[in-house]
Write an enzyme that holds these catalytic residues in place. Structure first.
Site, PDB file in Angstrom:
ATOM      1  N   GLU A  33      -5.241   0.769  -0.770  1.00  0.00           N
ATOM      2  CA  GLU A  33      -6.639   0.921  -0.819  1.00  0.00           C
ATOM      3  C   GLU A  33      -6.854   2.076   0.055  1.00  0.00           C
ATOM      4  O   GLU A  33      -6.316   1.973   1.327  1.00  0.00           O
ATOM      5  CB  GLU A  33      -7.514  -0.211  -0.347  1.00  0.00           C
ATOM      6  N   ARG A 257       4.482 -11.111   3.121  1.00  0.00           N
ATOM      7  CA  ARG A 257       4.504  -9.881   3.883  1.00  0.00           C
ATOM      8  C   ARG A 257       4.997  -9.565   5.021  1.00  0.00           C
ATOM      9  O   ARG A 257       5.646 -10.499   5.601  1.00  0.00           O
ATOM     10  CB  ARG A 257       2.622  -9.513   4.270  1.00  0.00           C
ATOM     11  N   LYS A 267      -5.019  -2.703   8.802  1.00  0.00           N
ATOM     12  CA  LYS A 267      -5.967  -1.366   8.664  1.00  0.00           C
ATOM     13  C   LYS A 267      -6.996  -1.484   9.667  1.00  0.00           C
ATOM     14  O   LYS A 267      -7.406  -0.514  10.313  1.00  0.00           O
ATOM     15  CB  LYS A 267      -5.875  -1.095   7.344  1.00  0.00           C
TER      16      LYS A 267
END
Ligand code: ATP
Ligand code: MG
Length: 552
Positions: A33, A257, A267
């Site tokens: 994204e 992850r 982020k």
């Protein structure tokens, strides 16, 4: 015997799919994204997606998941491409979820026409409350049984900008009592009157992640859509859209992850550090972003080595940042050029050196290749050594310089300390030494003798002054997922994460053309910072030279 590495679970799936003819070739995608810079976690995802496709002769698309115009920006789009290229990967096609907005809209109308989607006027809070809990079924929206015609009309009006943000949403009509909460009439579209970085003001309704991702995969014929574990509850819905629309059957697979000790990889929080000025920017060398670690001197090779070592797992785990540092050290040890830099100088005067004489020594840039390229290092009668390499009341085992003791100045002569000069505070300011001309390397082997200690040095006259930025971990808590309830992650900032220092370097350092971090002999790896000028060179500490850490 040839060492065969065990296949990871994704490789097993792919090999099986190829063997059984479920797919002819592999197609993966990396779907960032564009709402921030890529970090080390993304590097793992990139290495996996591109690495698997490479291994099995397939391709990887770069697909921006740009369905939220409010947080996205071209600045991020550009940096993402730069980072992937830096890692050494090349995508097949550069695509955007927004490329498919027309198709996604069409499919939404199809669902409405089939009685599988409806426009809901409830507020966000009402919708949330209506979803129920894991133990209690949800309640149906009072707008759930609108006619197809009314839904179509309202949805088109939503698209045409007739309603304000939040006034209406489009939902799938599935099952408000479904045990998987994802199926309780998930949102497909929301209204956002915001300019999109690609589609401008064409749209004021934007599709939700779950309604978008699988269909984009399907359009691109992605065979293996790899994502992180938290998406496993989304998978049935991913499949539901694909099956219901009857389109190419992409499949989703989840892996754990990457979490790293002393590191944050959200982020949102990284953006906060930038916006609050806690770090100097996304590329602050303490940041776990790819541009940050790159500026610090980490190499793409080291990152790939690290991703390879940690492998792929189905269970979340916290990896030791020391393993990453170890990989950086391994790579730089093999490839980096060596230079001598003194950081805390004390002057050495060679009393028997002919006044004004300069002797240039040819020294290897990398000791692993003694016959390889070299640099020229000037030796004179006035040198700097590091204060820590001299000790007045030295214990027996101290093999560096001490009164009446001998040490070798790296690549050159053995010197002996004859006199210690101090200032009025008792600080050592100068060491008067003599050198032994017979100890020049490459001289008469008959006369050769060795001493236990070798230290680095620079010629005062030739020394280039450097600004050194010595970086350490940004956080003090090993497991940043364990920040206590009553505390904030910013309570764990390391006050010593940046310590400014100075250095005096041999002149060849500033001529280095390698483009990667260099080794300051006996101290650490350092990388030229982008803020440097020829008059004011700045070096960032990449990683210390040695560490007791050994990978298992
Ligand atoms: P963040 O939570 O840091 O904002 P994100 O998952 O929202 O990360 P995206 O841009 O959506 O970021 O991620 C792009 C891809 O990278 C996704 O497939 C995502 O699963 C993967 N990814 C993100 N963070 C990690 C991580 N820590 N480890 C492995 N893969 C990750
Ligand atoms: Mg995301």
């Amino acid at each position: 015997m040839e060492e065969t590495k065990k296949l990871n679970f994704l490789e097993e799936i792919i090999e099986n799919d190829l063997k059984e003819g479920k797919v002819d070739s592999i197609m993966t995608r990396f779907p960032p994204e564009p709402n921030g810079y890529l970090h080390l976690g993304h590097a793992k995802s990139i290495c996996l997606n591109f690495g698997l496709a490479q291994k099995y002769g397939g391709k990887t698309n770069l697909r921006y998941d740009d369905t939220n115009p409010v947080k996205e920006d071209v600045e991020y789009v550009d940096s993402i491409k730069e980072d992937i290229k830096w890692l050494g990967f090349q995508w097949d096609k550069e695509l955007y979820a927004s490329d498919y907005f027309d198709q996604l809209y069409q499919w939404a109308e199809d669902l409405i026409k089939r009685g599988l989607a409806y426009v809901d006027d409830q507020t966000q809070e009402e919708i949330r409350a209506g979803r129920g809990t894991v133990d209690t079924p949800g309640t149906e929206s009072p707008y759930r049984n609108r006619s197809v015609e009314e839904n179509l009309k309202l949805f088109r009006e939503m698209r045409d900008g007739k309603y304000a943000d939040g006034e209406k949403v489009l939902r799938a009509k599935i099952d408000m009592a479904h045990p998987n909460m994802m199926f309780r009439d998930p949102l497909l579209y929301r209204i956002k009157h915001a300019s999109h970085h690609r589609t401008g003001d064409k749209w004021c309704i934007y599709p939700m992640y779950d309604y978008t991702h699988g269909q984009c995969d399907s359009i691109e014929h992605i065979t293996h859509s790899i994502c992180t574990l938290e998406f496993d509850v989304h998978r049935p819905l991913y499949d539901w859209f694909i099956q219901t629309l009857g389109i190419y059957p992409s499949h989703q697979y989840e892996f754990a992850r990457l979490n790293l000790t002393y590191t944050l990889m959200s982020k949102r929080k990284l953006l906060e550090l930038v916006q609050k000025g806690i770090v100097s920017g996304w590329d602050d060398p303490r940041m776990p972003t790819l541009c940050g670690v790159r500026r610090r001197g980490y190499t793409a090779e080291a990152l790939k080595m690290f991703c390879d070592k940690i492998g792929v797992s189905k269970r979340d785990q916290l990896m030791d940042i020391q393993l990453l540092e170890w990989c950086v050290r391994q790579d730089l040890n093999a490839r980096s050029n060596r230079y001598m830099v003194v950081q805390d100088p004390v002057k050495v005067t060679i009393t028997n050196w002919p006044a004004g004489q300069v002797e240039w020594f040819d020294c290897p840039l990398n000791p692993a290749e003694p016959e390889g390229a070299s640099r020229k290092v000037p030796f004179t009668g006035e040198l700097y050594i590091d204060k820590a390499d001299f000790m007045e009341d030295a214990p027996k085992k101290f093999f560096r310089l001490k009164p009446d003791g001998e040490v070798r100045l790296k690549y050159t002569y053995i010197i002996k300390c004859n006199e210690v000069i101090k200032d009025e505070n008792g600080e050592v300011v100068e060491l008067k030494c003599t050198y032994d001309p017979t100890t020049r390397p490459g001289g008469d082997p008959e006369q050769w003798r060795s001493v236990k200690g070798t230290i680095h040095w620079v010629s005062v006259e030739h020394a280039k002054e450097l600004e050194l930025r010595n970086y350490d971990r940004l956080f003090t808590l090993a497991d940043m997922s364990q920040v206590p309830e009553d505390k904030d992650y910013k309570d764990f900032l390391n006050p010593d994460s940046l310590i400014l220092g100075k250095g005096w370097a041999e002149p060849a350092l500033l001529e280095d053309k390698s483009g990667i971090a260099v080794q300051f002999e006996r101290t650490g790896y350092y990388f030229l910072d982008k803020d440097s000028t020829p008059e004011h060179p700045i070096f960032n500490k990449t990683v210390a030279l040695k560490d007791s850490y050994k990978p298992e």
